[in-house]
Design a protein around this motif. Structure first.
Motif, PDB file in Angstrom:
ATOM      1  N   ASP A   5     -25.484  23.587   0.400  1.00 52.69           N
ATOM      2  CA  ASP A   5     -25.053  22.703   1.487  1.00 52.69           C
ATOM      3  C   ASP A   5     -23.666  22.157   1.167  1.00 52.69           C
ATOM      4  N   ARG A   6     -23.478  21.795  -0.111  1.00 50.73           N
ATOM      5  CA  ARG A   6     -22.163  21.380  -0.584  1.00 50.73           C
ATOM      6  C   ARG A   6     -21.916  22.011  -1.954  1.00 50.73           C
ATOM      7  N   LEU A  56     -15.709  18.190  -3.794  1.00 54.27           N
ATOM      8  CA  LEU A  56     -17.101  18.317  -3.391  1.00 54.27           C
ATOM      9  C   LEU A  56     -17.135  18.354  -1.876  1.00 54.27           C
ATOM     10  N   GLY A  57     -17.664  19.446  -1.314  1.00 50.29           N
ATOM     11  CA  GLY A  57     -17.696  19.553   0.135  1.00 50.29           C
ATOM     12  C   GLY A  57     -18.452  20.787   0.572  1.00 50.29           C
ATOM     13  N   PRO A  58     -18.599  20.966   1.894  1.00 57.44           N
ATOM     14  CA  PRO A  58     -19.250  22.168   2.412  1.00 57.44           C
ATOM     15  C   PRO A  58     -18.518  23.418   1.937  1.00 57.44           C
ATOM     16  N   GLU A  75     -31.122  18.062  -0.118  1.00 53.50           N
ATOM     17  CA  GLU A  75     -29.848  18.782  -0.175  1.00 53.50           C
ATOM     18  C   GLU A  75     -29.812  19.722  -1.372  1.00 53.50           C
ATOM     19  N   GLU A 130     -15.264  24.371   3.668  1.00 54.04           N
ATOM     20  CA  GLU A 130     -14.172  23.427   3.409  1.00 54.04           C
ATOM     21  C   GLU A 130     -13.553  23.669   2.039  1.00 54.04           C
ATOM     22  N   ILE A 163     -27.045  21.213  -3.797  1.00 53.58           N
ATOM     23  CA  ILE A 163     -25.656  21.162  -4.249  1.00 53.58           C
ATOM     24  C   ILE A 163     -25.479  22.170  -5.379  1.00 53.58           C
TER      25      ILE A 163
END
Length: 376
Positions: free
Chosen positions: A232-233, A245-247, A60, A250, A62
Motif C-alpha cells: 500500500d505504501r 514513504l508513500g504509495p 495496511e 508516488e 508497508i
C-alpha cells in the motif's frame, strides 16, 4: 553521465497500475495500528536506526526497501522484539510494547529461511503455534487445514518439508504465521530464496491473502519490483532513516530525493541547468519534482530521467547514434551516444528494434515528466 541499472523491468504506466490499487486493505476486528516512534539502534560504529518514525494504519501493508545495511531488517526485528532499541518506542494498537519480550507480542513471522520442522507434516507445522496457545486438537486441525487451503496447498497437508518445493515450503511457513491470527504479520525477505517465476507467483499470493485476512503487515525486501507490486505504501530507507514513504506510484514517479530516484528503478543521469522550477536537459525544459532543487539553487546539475521518459525517432539528421539494445520481452532498452559523449538509455517497444540497429541516427526527445536533480 552514468546510467545505473536496478533489477526493475517495468515502465511508468505499469508502476502506476501497480500503485493505483483496485483493492484496498480491509481492516478486520483484529487489525491494529503500529507506530515506531523515534527508534535508534547502534551496532558498534554503525547507526542502524537513526530516529526512525513509521506509522502503519490498521490492515495496511508497508514494504521497507533499501540497500544492504540501511536498517530495514533491524526495524522489523525491533518491532518483533528480537532486537532491543537503544531508544524510542514501539506501539501496537495504541499499547506500548517496547519492553515486552518477543513471545508476548502476538506477531506472525516469515523469514527467508523456511524454518519448518522436518519431522512434522505441513499440517502439523501449521498447527504448531496453535498448540503452544493450547488450542484444542480438533480446532487446531480445522484452523491449520483452512490456512493451508488459503495459501493454496491444502492437498499437500500430509507431506513432509522434504517432499515440498521451495515455494510450497514458504506457503506452509506463511500459513503457520497466519494460523495464530497475529495482530501484525512480519515478512523478512520471504521470497529471496525462490526462483524468479515462483517468486512472482508467491508475492501475488501474499498480497491476495493479506487483503483477504486484513492483517497489518510489514514486508522487508531488497527487491524493488516486489515492494512496488504488493505494498500500500513503500518506505525507502537510507542509513537508518526513511528517505521517502508513500504509495508505490508516488515513490516511483515523484521521488522526493535523488537517492530514491536512483535506487528505485532505472535512471539516466543527464547534465542540465536549473532555472526556477525547471531544468533544461538536452534542449528540453523539464519540470522539477517540488522541492527537488532545494539546497541546490540555480546552475549546473545532473537530472535523473527515467528511460521510459525518453522517446527515440529514426532521423538521418539526428544527433544521437544507437550503440546497443537489450531485448526484455515486450520492451527493450536502447543505448544512444550523443556528440558530447553523454549516453542516454531509452525504453522502447521491442517491435521497434529492427529500425534501431547499432549506428542508426536518431533524434531524442524527453517527455515533460517531473524529475529530481543533484549537484553536478
Amino acid at each position: 553521465m552514468t546510467f545505473q541499472e536496478r533489477p526493475l523491468d517495468r515502465d511508468a504506466s505499469s508502476v502506476g497500475a501497480a500503485g493505483g490499487r483496485d483493492t484496498v486493505p480491509t481492516p478486520t476486528s483484529n487489525s491494529v495500528a503500529v507506530h515506531l516512534n523515534g527508534l535508534r539502534r547502534r551496532f558498534g560504529g554503525v547507526q542502524a536506526l537513526d530516529n526512525l518514525d513509521l506509522e502503519m494504519a490498521p490492515g495496511e501493508l508497508i514494504a521497507l526497501l533499501g540497500p544492504s545495511g540501511c536498517g530495514k531488517t533491524t526495524a522489523l526485528r525491533v518491532l518483533a522484539g528480537l532486537e532491543d532499541a537503544d531508544s524510542g518506542r514501539v506501539l501496537v494498537g495504541g499499547k506500548d510494547i517496547t519492553e515486552l519480550p518477543a513471545n508476548r507480542r502476538d506477531m506472525g513471522m516469515v523469514f527467508q529461511a523456511y524454518s519448518l520442522f522436518p519431522h512434522l507434516t505441513a499440517l502439523q507445522n501449521v498447527e504448531f503455534g496453535l498448540g503452544l496457545r493450547r488450542v484444542r486438537s480438533a480446532q487446531r486441525r480445522e484452523r491449520a487445514g483452512a490456512m493451508l487451503d488459503l495459501v493454496g496447498i491444502g492437498t499437500h497437508a500430509d507431506r513432509y518439508p522434504h517432499q515440498l518445493s521451495g515455494g510450497q515450503q514458504q506457503r506452509v511457513a506463511l500459513a503457520r504465521a497466519l494460523a495464530i491470527q497475529p495482530q501484525v504479520l512480519l515478512l523478512d525477505e520471504p521470497l529471496s530464496a525462490l526462483d524468479a517465476k515462483v517468486r512472482v507467483q508467491l508475492r501475488d499470493e501474499i498480497r491476495r491473502i493479506q487483503l483477504e485476512v486484513g492483517t497489518t503487515t510489514l514486508f522487508v525486501t531488497h527487491d524493488q519490483e516486489e515492494a512496488l507490486a504488493v505494498a500500500d505504501r513503500v518506505g525507502v530507507m537510507r542509513a537508518g532513516r526513511l528517505e521517502q514513504l508513500g504509495p508505490p506510484d508516488e515513490v516511483y514517479q515523484r521521488p522526493s530525493t535523488a537517492f530514491v530516484a536512483d535506487f528505485v528503478g532505472l535512471s539516466n543521469r543527464l547534465p542540465g541547468t536549473v532555472s526556477g522550477d525547471r531544468v533544461e536537459v538536452l534542449g528540453t525544459a523539464l519540470p522539477l519534482v517540488p522541492g527537488a532543487a532545494s539546497g541546490i539553487g540555480s546552475g549546473a546539475v545532473n537530472a535523473l530521467v527515467r528511460p521510459e521518459a525518453v522517446d527515440l525517432a529514426v532521423d538521418p539528421d539526428g544527433r544521437g547514434r544507437v550503440l546497443a539494445a537489450s531485448f526484455l520481452g515486450p520492451t527493450s532498452r536502447v543505448s544512444v551516444a550523443m556528440p558530447d559523449e553523454t549516453m542516454v538509455v531509452a525504453q522502447v517497444a521491442s517491435a521497434l528494434l529492427p529500425e534501431l540497429a547499432p549506428g542508426t541516427a536518431v533524434r531524442i526527445e524527453l517527455r515533460p515528466v517531473p524529475v529530481v536533480v543533484e549537484a553536478a
